[in-house]
Design a protein around this motif. Structure first.
Motif, PDB file in Angstrom:
ATOM      1  N   LEU A 602      -7.629   7.652 -32.553  1.00 34.27           N
ATOM      2  CA  LEU A 602      -8.358   8.345 -31.486  1.00 34.27           C
ATOM      3  C   LEU A 602      -7.412   8.633 -30.331  1.00 34.27           C
ATOM      4  CD1 LEU A 602     -11.914   6.825 -30.937  1.00 34.27           C
ATOM      5  CD2 LEU A 602     -11.312   9.037 -31.878  1.00 34.27           C
ATOM      6  N   GLY A 603      -7.238   9.912 -30.029  1.00 33.44           N
ATOM      7  CA  GLY A 603      -6.463  10.313 -28.871  1.00 33.44           C
ATOM      8  C   GLY A 603      -7.356  10.877 -27.794  1.00 33.44           C
ATOM      9  N   PRO A 604      -6.805  11.291 -26.670  1.00 31.68           N
ATOM     10  CA  PRO A 604      -7.619  11.831 -25.565  1.00 31.68           C
ATOM     11  C   PRO A 604      -8.486  13.011 -25.965  1.00 31.68           C
ATOM     12  CG  PRO A 604      -5.365  11.391 -24.847  1.00 31.68           C
ATOM     13  CD  PRO A 604      -5.369  11.208 -26.330  1.00 31.68           C
ATOM     14  N   ALA A 605      -7.970  13.903 -26.829  1.00 33.99           N
ATOM     15  CA  ALA A 605      -8.746  15.078 -27.223  1.00 33.99           C
ATOM     16  C   ALA A 605      -9.999  14.679 -27.995  1.00 33.99           C
ATOM     17  CB  ALA A 605      -7.886  16.025 -28.063  1.00 33.99           C
ATOM     18  N   ARG A 606      -9.870  13.743 -28.943  1.00 32.71           N
ATOM     19  CA  ARG A 606     -11.034  13.312 -29.717  1.00 32.71           C
ATOM     20  C   ARG A 606     -12.016  12.519 -28.850  1.00 32.71           C
ATOM     21  NH1 ARG A 606      -8.571  11.601 -35.686  1.00 32.71           N
ATOM     22  NH2 ARG A 606      -8.172  13.735 -36.384  1.00 32.71           N
ATOM     23  N   VAL A 607     -11.488  11.766 -27.881  1.00 33.78           N
ATOM     24  CA  VAL A 607     -12.380  11.047 -26.963  1.00 33.78           C
ATOM     25  C   VAL A 607     -13.222  12.051 -26.174  1.00 33.78           C
ATOM     26  CG1 VAL A 607     -12.468   9.590 -24.903  1.00 33.78           C
ATOM     27  CG2 VAL A 607     -10.932   8.996 -26.789  1.00 33.78           C
ATOM     28  N   ARG A 608     -12.600  13.123 -25.695  1.00 34.07           N
ATOM     29  CA  ARG A 608     -13.345  14.152 -24.977  1.00 34.07           C
ATOM     30  C   ARG A 608     -14.400  14.797 -25.873  1.00 34.07           C
ATOM     31  NH1 ARG A 608      -8.242  15.544 -22.897  1.00 34.07           N
ATOM     32  NH2 ARG A 608      -8.104  17.262 -24.419  1.00 34.07           N
ATOM     33  N   ASP A 609     -14.039  15.050 -27.131  1.00 36.42           N
ATOM     34  CA  ASP A 609     -15.001  15.637 -28.067  1.00 36.42           C
ATOM     35  C   ASP A 609     -16.192  14.719 -28.276  1.00 36.42           C
ATOM     36  OD1 ASP A 609     -13.439  17.857 -28.335  1.00 36.42           O
ATOM     37  OD2 ASP A 609     -12.475  17.215 -30.201  1.00 36.42           O
ATOM     38  N   LEU A 610     -15.936  13.424 -28.380  1.00 32.89           N
ATOM     39  CA  LEU A 610     -17.024  12.457 -28.567  1.00 32.89           C
ATOM     40  C   LEU A 610     -17.972  12.471 -27.369  1.00 32.89           C
ATOM     41  CD1 LEU A 610     -15.183   9.362 -30.077  1.00 32.89           C
ATOM     42  CD2 LEU A 610     -17.185  10.480 -31.088  1.00 32.89           C
ATOM     43  N   LEU A 611     -17.422  12.376 -26.176  1.00 32.53           N
ATOM     44  CA  LEU A 611     -18.263  12.330 -24.977  1.00 32.53           C
ATOM     45  C   LEU A 611     -18.996  13.650 -24.765  1.00 32.53           C
ATOM     46  CD1 LEU A 611     -15.860  10.409 -22.558  1.00 32.53           C
ATOM     47  CD2 LEU A 611     -17.826   9.503 -23.804  1.00 32.53           C
ATOM     48  N   ARG A 612     -18.348  14.768 -25.095  1.00 35.70           N
ATOM     49  CA  ARG A 612     -19.005  16.068 -24.956  1.00 35.70           C
ATOM     50  C   ARG A 612     -20.148  16.198 -25.961  1.00 35.70           C
ATOM     51  NH1 ARG A 612     -14.873  19.085 -25.891  1.00 35.70           N
ATOM     52  NH2 ARG A 612     -14.129  19.057 -23.734  1.00 35.70           N
ATOM     53  N   HIS A 613     -19.934  15.679 -27.190  1.00 35.65           N
ATOM     54  CA  HIS A 613     -20.958  15.795 -28.241  1.00 35.65           C
ATOM     55  C   HIS A 613     -22.202  14.987 -27.900  1.00 35.65           C
ATOM     56  CE1 HIS A 613     -22.537  16.227 -32.364  1.00 35.65           C
ATOM     57  NE2 HIS A 613     -22.859  14.946 -32.272  1.00 35.65           N
ATOM     58  N   PHE A 614     -22.010  13.742 -27.418  1.00 36.34           N
ATOM     59  CA  PHE A 614     -23.164  12.866 -27.167  1.00 36.34           C
ATOM     60  C   PHE A 614     -23.704  12.993 -25.750  1.00 36.34           C
ATOM     61  CE2 PHE A 614     -21.236  10.797 -30.865  1.00 36.34           C
ATOM     62  CZ  PHE A 614     -22.358  10.626 -31.658  1.00 36.34           C
ATOM     63  N   GLY A 615     -22.940  13.582 -24.846  1.00 36.52           N
ATOM     64  CA  GLY A 615     -23.447  13.858 -23.514  1.00 36.52           C
ATOM     65  C   GLY A 615     -23.345  12.723 -22.530  1.00 36.52           C
ATOM     66  N   SER A 616     -23.321  11.480 -23.015  1.00 38.49           N
ATOM     67  CA  SER A 616     -23.216  10.329 -22.123  1.00 38.49           C
ATOM     68  C   SER A 616     -22.703   9.132 -22.912  1.00 38.49           C
ATOM     69  CB  SER A 616     -24.571   9.988 -21.496  1.00 38.49           C
ATOM     70  OG  SER A 616     -25.455   9.494 -22.478  1.00 38.49           O
ATOM     71  N   VAL A 617     -22.181   8.163 -22.178  1.00 40.34           N
ATOM     72  CA  VAL A 617     -21.702   6.930 -22.804  1.00 40.34           C
ATOM     73  C   VAL A 617     -22.864   6.174 -23.445  1.00 40.34           C
ATOM     74  CG1 VAL A 617     -20.602   4.710 -22.351  1.00 40.34           C
ATOM     75  CG2 VAL A 617     -19.750   6.775 -21.237  1.00 40.34           C
ATOM     76  N   ALA A 618     -24.018   6.186 -22.763  1.00 42.94           N
ATOM     77  CA  ALA A 618     -25.177   5.465 -23.297  1.00 42.94           C
ATOM     78  C   ALA A 618     -25.586   6.017 -24.660  1.00 42.94           C
ATOM     79  CB  ALA A 618     -26.341   5.556 -22.322  1.00 42.94           C
ATOM     80  N   GLN A 619     -25.589   7.346 -24.805  1.00 48.67           N
ATOM     81  CA  GLN A 619     -25.951   7.955 -26.097  1.00 48.67           C
ATOM     82  C   GLN A 619     -24.919   7.594 -27.166  1.00 48.67           C
ATOM     83  OE1 GLN A 619     -28.638   9.545 -26.956  1.00 48.67           O
ATOM     84  NE2 GLN A 619     -29.603   9.805 -24.953  1.00 48.67           N
ATOM     85  N   LEU A 620     -23.647   7.570 -26.811  1.00 47.04           N
ATOM     86  CA  LEU A 620     -22.600   7.207 -27.766  1.00 47.04           C
ATOM     87  C   LEU A 620     -22.752   5.760 -28.219  1.00 47.04           C
ATOM     88  CD1 LEU A 620     -20.006   7.786 -29.324  1.00 47.04           C
ATOM     89  CD2 LEU A 620     -18.706   7.339 -27.221  1.00 47.04           C
ATOM     90  N   GLY A 633     -13.533  16.109 -36.428  1.00 50.01           N
ATOM     91  CA  GLY A 633     -12.302  15.325 -36.379  1.00 50.01           C
ATOM     92  C   GLY A 633     -12.505  13.836 -36.502  1.00 50.01           C
ATOM     93  N   ILE A 634     -13.756  13.379 -36.609  1.00 45.09           N
ATOM     94  CA  ILE A 634     -14.055  11.947 -36.723  1.00 45.09           C
ATOM     95  C   ILE A 634     -14.499  11.657 -38.156  1.00 45.09           C
ATOM     96  CG2 ILE A 634     -15.399  10.009 -35.858  1.00 45.09           C
ATOM     97  CD1 ILE A 634     -13.536  11.207 -33.786  1.00 45.09           C
ATOM     98  N   GLY A 635     -13.716  10.877 -38.860  1.00 44.34           N
ATOM     99  CA  GLY A 635     -14.057  10.520 -40.228  1.00 44.34           C
ATOM    100  C   GLY A 635     -14.909   9.269 -40.288  1.00 44.34           C
ATOM    101  N   PRO A 636     -15.425   8.915 -41.479  1.00 47.92           N
ATOM    102  CA  PRO A 636     -16.293   7.735 -41.624  1.00 47.92           C
ATOM    103  C   PRO A 636     -15.631   6.433 -41.178  1.00 47.92           C
ATOM    104  CG  PRO A 636     -16.402   9.123 -43.577  1.00 47.92           C
ATOM    105  CD  PRO A 636     -15.297   9.660 -42.747  1.00 47.92           C
ATOM    106  N   THR A 637     -14.338   6.269 -41.497  1.00 45.74           N
ATOM    107  CA  THR A 637     -13.657   5.015 -41.142  1.00 45.74           C
ATOM    108  C   THR A 637     -13.551   4.861 -39.628  1.00 45.74           C
ATOM    109  OG1 THR A 637     -12.387   5.131 -43.198  1.00 45.74           O
ATOM    110  CG2 THR A 637     -11.566   3.660 -41.474  1.00 45.74           C
ATOM    111  N   ILE A 638     -13.119   5.947 -38.963  1.00 49.11           N
ATOM    112  CA  ILE A 638     -13.006   5.879 -37.497  1.00 49.11           C
ATOM    113  C   ILE A 638     -14.388   5.727 -36.867  1.00 49.11           C
ATOM    114  CG2 ILE A 638     -12.304   7.164 -35.449  1.00 49.11           C
ATOM    115  CD1 ILE A 638     -10.106   8.443 -37.025  1.00 49.11           C
TER     116      ILE A 638
END
Length: 654
Positions: A602-620, A633-638
């Motif tokens: 997980l790099g900064p770009a994928r972290v941004r994608d995660l937070l953008r997709h779920f909208g908030s830390v609580a949802q993630l 960009g997020i596989g089952p293992t990650i």
């Protein structure tokens, strides 16, 4: 404390029928009027153990000396009688409406022999049709100036009209074509009245009809080569289109509705009313409500809607004519007695000479819901502005500081107050805030934010924060130690002052007795008394009941519900809460980013994608591995690694 009041009637004496009840004081004055489907069930709530009642309800019940009731035949009759008595007796514990604005209306005096159109704040002209209210008088003047090009009716005063009749010469408006000049016989009184009726029809929302009619006339005149008439119709059509462009189309042109927005706290509520006629916003009104008892939103909506239409034999409490309700009334929450209220509004509509039943509902989707959301946002802004304006008024601030001094038994007025609040995320990322008010106004350059590495609970966090603050009371030592303020993170302003300015008169903590005791322990350990020479006063404000707690006090201080002192306490408490939450969320964002970037892959770009997709830390945090794996960009293992790393954390602000 007494279990209940001495005048409580026997349960068997209270009927189970619908009715209206009244609480009176020892002098016989009516303190509160309420209605009930079942009088016995409702009144039993007031005679519960006093310790279990909301503070303001307890104050009303203990102030009263007796209770009486009147049985009626139906819930609808109870609704009518309740509002009738509220208007008649103005009980101090019922919702008090305060509208400090006088709104301009467009009025057409259709009952006159020669009707006149005018802009007025007087709502009691006999036989007049009113349109509005409008928030800006210049806007309706500009609109009327355009409308007179299309509907050239009389707008002059009676004196001007009589002078024109006597001299046989029209006024300037008649000369420039903005009046048909019935005063000198250029148009008959009957035809002039038709023009007035057309303007009233246009203002009621029938603009499509006039636009189509003018377009047809313009084309017909052009076809018969009557270009002068065609140009006149063209100019009138342009004037109408200009007027309509100032009233944005928000709904289909068949929709007539009133939309209510409501924002409220423990003491006051702001109401916003948008009047939509013919799909366009034709008027806006806002006012403030003082709350004495702790009313639920449905009860507040019921009172707000009724007051807006000023039902009292067709007149408001100030003698103004009642506003006729449209067929649709949109509210943020439906009252419990919505069916009875709809019936009452339908009767008011019929009394105003309009057909159709009034329907109340909550907008769920579409353009109506979007407009309702806009109305609610305006109400929230109005409430914030009201509180800020009241706190910012010099006289109100001076009174507030004087009242606080008296209520807390201080030797001097609290010219400098510091308020502290704690925020955390499930016990992690604990932070605290300190906001400063001087002379009743915020000093944002002296706000401070604290990181608390470890704490057992909120009281321990308060103790740590106050201890660190009190260690820097000495101005000279603060100046010497300016280079070493690692415990103070930052101020709110971009160019902060790195010193605590000077000794506060009053320390405020957000909370009740436990938080006050923790703050007092910090003062005691710092060798600072809470009263007497060299002391700093201390109190806490408990949010649920807005009670002020003092050290060593068994009972809280209860400030009057509309006092400037309580408004100032609320504002400084809310500001401390806002400042703490802002800092806590900033740390949370930084914290979650550092946690995620530590996961391999997980790099900064994928972290941004995660937070953008779920909208908030609580949802993630609540997401399943399968849901996380859906992110690009997020596989089952990650995804499993992310879920396992975040799952143990709890969410929520403290």
């Amino acid at each position: 404390m007494t279990t209940t009041v001495s005048y409580r009637p026997r349960t068997g004496e209270i009927p189970t029928s619908p009715g209206v009840y009244r609480f009176r004081d020892a002098a016989g004055r009516i303190l509160y009027v309420g209605k009930a489907k079942n009088l016995r069930a409702r009144l039993s709530n007031y005679f519960a153990p006093l310790s279990s009642l909301h503070e303001r309800t307890r104050r009303m019940v203990t102030t009263a000396n007796s209770v009486e009731w009147t049985v009626v035949g139906s819930e609808f009759e109870a609704l009518q009688l309740e509002f009738s008595w509220i208007k008649e007796f103005n009980p101090p514990f019922n919702v008090q409406f305060r509208d400090d604005k006088s709104y301009p209306y467009l009025a057409i005096t259709l009952a006159d022999d020669v009707p006149r159109v005018l802009i007025t704040r007087n709502r009691s002209i006999s036989g007049a049709r009113y349109f509005g209210p409008y928030t800006k008088v210049w806007a309706i003047r500009e609109t009327l100036d355009l409308l007179l090009k299309v509907f050239p009716m009389r707008s002059c005063s009676d004196a001007t009209y009589r002078r024109a009749e006597q001299t046989g010469r029209p006024c300037l408006l008649g000369e420039i074509g903005k009046c048909a000049a019935p005063c000198v016989g250029r148009i008959s009184k009957e035809d002039h009245k038709s023009v007035a009726l057309d303007l009233a029809s246009f203002m009621s929302g029938n603009d499509v009809k006039f636009t189509a009619d003018l377009t047809r006339r313009m084309k017909e005149a052009s076809e018969r080569f009557d270009y002068e008439s065609a140009a006149t119709y063209r100019d009138q059509l342009a004037a109408i289109e200009t007027v309509l462009s100032k009233n944005t189309i928000v709904l289909p042109d068949t929709v007539d509705a009133d939309l209510f927005g409501l924002a409220h706290d423990e003491l006051a509520a702001a109401i916003q009313l948008f009047s939509v006629r013919g799909g366009r916003i034709r008027g806006v009104r806002s006012w403030v409500v003082d709350k004495e008892l702790d009313l639920a939103e449905p009860e507040l909506v019921e009172t707000v809607v009724h007051n807006a239409y000023q039902q009292s034999a067709g007149r408001g409490s100030d003698g103004e004519k009642a506003i006729t309700p449209p067929k649709l009334v949109v509210v943020p929450t439906l009252p419990e007695d919505s069916a009875e209220l709809e019936r009452l509004l339908s009767e008011l509509r019929a009394a105003g000479g309009h057909r159709g039943r009034v329907t109340m509902r909550v907008a769920q989707r579409g353009d109506l819901a979007q407009l309702a959301e806009t109305v609610n946002r305006n109400a929230q802004s109005a409430l914030a502005s009201y509180k800020t304006r009241r706190s910012g008024d010099f006289v109100a601030r001076s009174q507030a500081l004087s009242d606080i001094q008296e209520a807390l038994g201080m030797g001097d007025a609290p010219l400098r107050m510091e308020c502290f609040d704690v925020s955390h995320l499930g016990g992690t990322n604990i932070v605290a805030s300190m906001v400063v008010f001087e002379d009743g106004l915020p000093r944002k350059d002296q706000y401070r934010r604290f990181s608390i590495p470890e704490s057992t609970d909120d009281t321990e966090s308060i103790y740590q924060t106050l201890s660190r603050r009190l260690a820097r009371l000495d101005d000279e030592r603060s100046a010497r130690d300016e280079r070493d303020e690692r415990d103070v993170d930052e101020t709110e302003d971009a160019a902060p002052r790195r010193r605590f300015a000077y000794r506060p008169n009053l320390l405020i903590v957000d909370g009740g007795q436990p938080q006050v005791q923790a703050a007092e322990r910090a003062l005691r350990d710092a060798g600072i008394p809470t009263d007497g020479p060299g002391s700093i006063a201390l109190c806490g404000i408990a949010k649920r009941l807005e009670e002020i707690w003092l050290p060593h006090s068994e009972y809280p201080v209860i400030l009057p519900r509309n006092s400037d002192a309580l408004f100032l306490f609320q504002r400084i408490r809310d500001e401390a809460h806002r400042f703490a939450i802002t800092y806590q969320r900033l740390k949370r964002k930084t914290d979650i980013t550092s946690v995620l970037t530590a996961i391999p892959g997980l790099g900064p770009a994928r972290v941004r994608d995660l937070l953008r997709h779920f909208g908030s830390v609580a949802q993630l945090r609540r997401a399943s591995p399968e849901a996380i794996a859906e992110v690009r960009g997020i596989g089952p293992t990650i995804a499993i690694a992310i879920h396992d790393r975040l799952a143990p954390s709890a969410s929520g602000d403290g």
